[in-house]
Motif scaffolding. Structure first.
Motif, PDB file in Angstrom:
ATOM      1  N   ALA A 276      -7.085  -7.177  -4.104  1.00  0.00           N
ATOM      2  CA  ALA A 276      -7.627  -6.043  -4.855  1.00  0.00           C
ATOM      3  C   ALA A 276      -7.400  -4.729  -4.115  1.00  0.00           C
ATOM      4  O   ALA A 276      -6.996  -3.730  -4.720  1.00  0.00           O
ATOM      5  CB  ALA A 276      -9.114  -6.259  -5.122  1.00  0.00           C
ATOM      6  N   ALA A 277      -7.628  -4.728  -2.805  1.00  0.00           N
ATOM      7  CA  ALA A 277      -7.417  -3.515  -2.012  1.00  0.00           C
ATOM      8  C   ALA A 277      -5.946  -3.103  -2.018  1.00  0.00           C
ATOM      9  O   ALA A 277      -5.621  -1.921  -2.168  1.00  0.00           O
ATOM     10  CB  ALA A 277      -7.907  -3.727  -0.582  1.00  0.00           C
TER      11      ALA A 277
ATOM     12  N   ARG B  55      -5.051  -1.672  -5.513  1.00  0.00           N
ATOM     13  CA  ARG B  55      -5.549  -0.296  -5.697  1.00  0.00           C
ATOM     14  C   ARG B  55      -4.685   0.701  -4.921  1.00  0.00           C
ATOM     15  O   ARG B  55      -4.300   1.745  -5.452  1.00  0.00           O
ATOM     16  CB  ARG B  55      -7.011  -0.189  -5.250  1.00  0.00           C
ATOM     17  CG  ARG B  55      -8.008  -0.753  -6.234  1.00  0.00           C
ATOM     18  CD  ARG B  55      -9.446  -0.389  -5.870  1.00  0.00           C
ATOM     19  NE  ARG B  55      -9.838  -0.873  -4.554  1.00  0.00           N
ATOM     20  CZ  ARG B  55     -10.315  -2.093  -4.312  1.00  0.00           C
ATOM     21  NH1 ARG B  55     -10.477  -2.944  -5.301  1.00  0.00           N
ATOM     22  NH2 ARG B  55     -10.648  -2.447  -3.083  1.00  0.00           N
TER      23      ARG B  55
ATOM     24  N   SER C 109      -6.827 -13.348   0.240  1.00  0.00           N
ATOM     25  CA  SER C 109      -8.137 -13.327  -0.404  1.00  0.00           C
ATOM     26  C   SER C 109      -8.135 -12.392  -1.609  1.00  0.00           C
ATOM     27  O   SER C 109      -7.281 -11.511  -1.726  1.00  0.00           O
ATOM     28  CB  SER C 109      -9.212 -12.882   0.589  1.00  0.00           C
ATOM     29  OG  SER C 109      -9.098 -11.495   0.848  1.00  0.00           O
ATOM     30  N   LYS C 110      -9.124 -12.591  -2.468  1.00  0.00           N
ATOM     31  CA  LYS C 110      -9.278 -11.739  -3.643  1.00  0.00           C
ATOM     32  C   LYS C 110      -9.496 -10.287  -3.213  1.00  0.00           C
ATOM     33  O   LYS C 110      -8.951  -9.369  -3.820  1.00  0.00           O
ATOM     34  CB  LYS C 110     -10.463 -12.234  -4.476  1.00  0.00           C
ATOM     35  CG  LYS C 110     -10.667 -11.501  -5.769  1.00  0.00           C
ATOM     36  CD  LYS C 110     -11.806 -12.127  -6.562  1.00  0.00           C
ATOM     37  CE  LYS C 110     -11.976 -11.440  -7.898  1.00  0.00           C
ATOM     38  NZ  LYS C 110     -13.049 -12.060  -8.689  1.00  0.00           N
ATOM     39  N   GLU C 111     -10.267 -10.088  -2.155  1.00  0.00           N
ATOM     40  CA  GLU C 111     -10.554  -8.740  -1.651  1.00  0.00           C
ATOM     41  C   GLU C 111      -9.288  -8.065  -1.112  1.00  0.00           C
ATOM     42  O   GLU C 111      -9.049  -6.885  -1.362  1.00  0.00           O
ATOM     43  CB  GLU C 111     -11.637  -8.781  -0.561  1.00  0.00           C
ATOM     44  CG  GLU C 111     -12.995  -9.211  -1.058  1.00  0.00           C
ATOM     45  CD  GLU C 111     -13.132 -10.709  -1.301  1.00  0.00           C
ATOM     46  OE1 GLU C 111     -12.325 -11.508  -0.740  1.00  0.00           O
ATOM     47  OE2 GLU C 111     -14.028 -11.106  -2.069  1.00  0.00           O
ATOM     48  N   GLU C 112      -8.481  -8.825  -0.361  1.00  0.00           N
ATOM     49  CA  GLU C 112      -7.229  -8.276   0.173  1.00  0.00           C
ATOM     50  C   GLU C 112      -6.285  -7.885  -0.955  1.00  0.00           C
ATOM     51  O   GLU C 112      -5.671  -6.820  -0.927  1.00  0.00           O
ATOM     52  CB  GLU C 112      -6.530  -9.293   1.078  1.00  0.00           C
ATOM     53  CG  GLU C 112      -7.198  -9.513   2.409  1.00  0.00           C
ATOM     54  CD  GLU C 112      -6.560 -10.645   3.193  1.00  0.00           C
ATOM     55  OE1 GLU C 112      -6.362 -10.457   4.403  1.00  0.00           O
ATOM     56  OE2 GLU C 112      -6.254 -11.708   2.600  1.00  0.00           O
TER      57      GLU C 112
ATOM     58  N   LYS D 219       0.822  -1.211   0.000  1.00  0.00           N
ATOM     59  CA  LYS D 219       0.000   0.000   0.000  1.00  0.00           C
ATOM     60  C   LYS D 219       0.853   1.258   0.000  1.00  0.00           C
ATOM     61  O   LYS D 219       0.375   2.336  -0.356  1.00  0.00           O
ATOM     62  CB  LYS D 219      -0.944   0.002   1.203  1.00  0.00           C
ATOM     63  CG  LYS D 219      -2.076  -0.996   1.063  1.00  0.00           C
ATOM     64  CD  LYS D 219      -2.989  -0.986   2.278  1.00  0.00           C
ATOM     65  CE  LYS D 219      -4.157  -1.931   2.100  1.00  0.00           C
ATOM     66  NZ  LYS D 219      -5.068  -1.904   3.268  1.00  0.00           N
TER      67      LYS D 219
END
Length: 123
Positions: A101-102, A105, A96-99, A76
């Motif tokens: 993706a975040a 970004r 995870s996919k969410e982790e 990040k």
């Protein structure tokens, strides 16, 4: 000696340098405890490479959840190596996919924040 003084004044780069010195025994005796202390101080202060190194350290010790947390934070902040690690960890089912993706970004936002026409034009 100068790194120690600067670290005492809160310089994150000096903390990181001392961590590297204690890791390799460069100019000082190898000391695992001091290596980790200075890496943590640098990482808390926002030093991206120190945060990445803590992730590597935790991963080598088998603390994968802690390693992933360090890699997410440094990704990040724009650290490419951490992003590569997270992509690999995602493929292995550890992120995870969410982790991912975040982190992706936020990584891209950090990279974009450092761009400028002057920097792009520099040789």
């Amino acid at each position: 000696e100068y790194f120690t003084k600067a670290a005492e004044l809160g310089d994150t780069g000096s903390h990181h340098q001392l961590s590297c010195m204690y890791h390799g025994g460069e100019g000082v005796e190898k000391d695992e405890r001091k290596k980790i202390y200075h890496a943590e101080e640098a990482a808390i202060g926002g030093h991206t490479e120190a945060r990445y190194n803590l992730g590597m350290y935790e991963g080598c010790k088998g603390n994968y959840e802690r390693a992933v947390k360090h890699f997410i934070i440094s990704a990040k902040q724009g650290h490419d190596g951490s992003m590569k690690f997270l992509m690999k960890a995602f493929k292995e089912g550890d992120v995870s996919k969410e982790e991912l993706a975040a982190a992706l970004r936020a990584h891209q936002a950090a990279v974009n924040a450092t761009k400028s026409p002057q920097r792009d034009a520099a040789p």
